[in-house]
Enzyme design. Structure first.
Site, PDB file in Angstrom:
ATOM      1  N   HIS A   1       3.783  10.854   6.509  1.00 49.51           N
ATOM      2  CA  HIS A   1       3.124  10.802   7.813  1.00 49.51           C
ATOM      3  C   HIS A   1       4.021  10.140   8.852  1.00 49.51           C
ATOM      4  CE1 HIS A   1      -1.103  10.895   5.751  1.00 49.51           C
ATOM      5  NE2 HIS A   1      -0.534  12.093   5.820  1.00 49.51           N
TER       6      HIS A   1
ATOM      7  N   THR B   1      -6.183   7.220   7.794  1.00 44.97           N
ATOM      8  CA  THR B   1      -6.640   7.388   6.409  1.00 44.97           C
ATOM      9  C   THR B   1      -6.685   6.059   5.664  1.00 44.97           C
ATOM     10  OG1 THR B   1      -4.419   7.823   5.525  1.00 44.97           O
ATOM     11  CG2 THR B   1      -5.683   9.718   6.345  1.00 44.97           C
TER      12      THR B   1
ATOM     13  N   HIS C   1       0.823  -1.210   0.000  1.00 45.26           N
ATOM     14  CA  HIS C   1       0.000   0.000   0.000  1.00 45.26           C
ATOM     15  C   HIS C   1       0.856   1.259   0.000  1.00 45.26           C
ATOM     16  CE1 HIS C   1      -3.238  -2.733   0.792  1.00 45.26           C
ATOM     17  NE2 HIS C   1      -2.766  -3.061   1.971  1.00 45.26           N
TER      18      HIS C   1
ATOM     19  N   GLU D   1      -2.468  13.622   0.674  1.00 41.49           N
ATOM     20  CA  GLU D   1      -3.809  13.293   1.144  1.00 41.49           C
ATOM     21  C   GLU D   1      -4.563  14.571   1.521  1.00 41.49           C
ATOM     22  OE1 GLU D   1      -4.447   9.009   2.141  1.00 41.49           O
ATOM     23  OE2 GLU D   1      -3.511   9.793   3.961  1.00 41.49           O
TER      24      GLU D   1
ATOM     25  N   HIS E   1       2.485   8.915   0.894  1.00 42.59           N
ATOM     26  CA  HIS E   1       1.367   8.877  -0.049  1.00 42.59           C
ATOM     27  C   HIS E   1       1.761   9.714  -1.260  1.00 42.59           C
ATOM     28  CE1 HIS E   1      -1.437   7.100   2.903  1.00 42.59           C
ATOM     29  NE2 HIS E   1      -0.756   7.832   3.784  1.00 42.59           N
TER      30      HIS E   1
ATOM     31  N   HIS F   1       5.448   6.767   6.773  1.00 37.54           N
ATOM     32  CA  HIS F   1       5.123   6.223   5.455  1.00 37.54           C
ATOM     33  C   HIS F   1       4.756   7.375   4.524  1.00 37.54           C
ATOM     34  CE1 HIS F   1       1.286   6.515   7.593  1.00 37.54           C
ATOM     35  NE2 HIS F   1       0.818   6.859   6.407  1.00 37.54           N
TER      36      HIS F   1
END
Length: 305
Positions: free
Chosen positions: A138, A217, A82, A125, A115, A113
């Protein structure tokens, strides 16, 4: 730090906090955010959000203190299908933590991590005034004295520091991670980063930030997070972004994106601490006039608007 037990504990942490290890959710049309269940669909304080001026209040909050963020130590980076994440901070002798920033107590760093998206105009995000950054990092923290299971049931169990990434000339902030990204191309890949400094992924100035109550999230979208979004981004080079965009998901494909769409505030307000607010200087005779002018200007602008 090199033991299998250490890595297992880090992986378990990632599974519990961010639903990894082959879970059946993802970001495509078959398993994306529109299919996530529970609080992901019914919650009223969900994350991410679009931060707009009309929903934001200026606040004289304390600065965020990043304690132990300057030390160098080992972490394990993993492609969990992910995202790319790094953990192992809980095994350090002097565990990094944050305090201040209107948080009650200490919050210990668990993992971080990223995004991102395939285009520069999407990826983060959170949005600021409807606009996105190319990526967002994050840093996940657990409140002192709580287990993960307990934290996920409390509105203040976790504190996540969000850092926006902007494409620029310097790639230093993510250098320790991106030099190992080729080893993390496929889901399940992992690598050891021998010398990682948490401070490296923070902007030079951390005084200005947004603050609100939200959620994870990813499934189960637990409404257990105190969010701190740093206003100043860090720099990532275009080459580093292209490396990140080659990371593959659980289906073996490059992520089209791995961010969740924004949600309404549902009555929540966002607090903003500008960099020029410094409570330690609040009573200074030389500082008071400029502070009075700043506050008066803010009040006047709200009246006129």
């Amino acid at each position: 730090m090199h033991s299998s037990l250490t890595f297992t504990l880090s992986l378990i942490l990632s599974v519990h906090v961010y639903g990894v290890a082959g879970a059946a959710w993802g970001y495509n049309y078959k398993n994306g955010p529109q299919t996530w269940t529970g609080a992901c669909q019914t919650g009223l304080r969900q994350t991410p959000i679009d931060i707009r001026t009309m929903d934001t209040d200026y606040s004289l909050m304390d600065r965020v203190n990043f304690i132990g963020y300057d030390q160098l130590n080992e972490v394990t980076a993993v492609n969990n299908g992910h995202t790319v994440s790094a953990a192992g901070f809980t095994e350090w002798k002097n565990k990094p933590y944050i305090s201040g920033g209107a948080l009650e107590g200490k919050y210990y760093l668990q993992q971080f991590h990223l995004h991102w998206g395939q285009k520069d105009h999407v990826g983060s995000e959170h949005k600021i005034g409807g606009l996105s950054y190319p990526a967002e990092l994050h840093l996940v923290h657990l409140k002192e004295g709580l287990t993960l299971a307990e934290a996920l049931t409390r509105g203040d169990g976790l504190a996540v520091v969000g850092v926006f990434l902007n494409i620029g000339e310097s790639g230093e902030p993510l250098a320790a991670l991106t030099k190992n990204l080729e080893e993390l191309t496929y889901s399940g890949n992992m690598t050891q980063i021998d010398k990682f400094r948490p401070r490296s992924v923070l902007p030079t100035v951390t005084d200005a930030f947004y603050r609100y109550e939200g959620s994870l999230t990813t499934p189960g979208c637990n409404e257990a997070v105190q969010w701190i979004l740093l206003a100043e981004p860090i720099s990532v080079t275009r080459d580093q972004m292209e490396q990140l965009r080659k990371i593959r998901n659980t289906e073996g494909e490059e992520h089209e994106f791995n961010f969740r769409p924004t949600f309404p505030l549902n009555g929540r307000r966002v607090r903003f601490r500008p960099a020029q607010y410094d409570r330690l200087r609040f009573c200074s005779s030389s500082y008071f006039p400029s502070l009075f002018i700043t506050v008066f200007s803010i009040i006047l602008s709200k009246i006129l608007n």
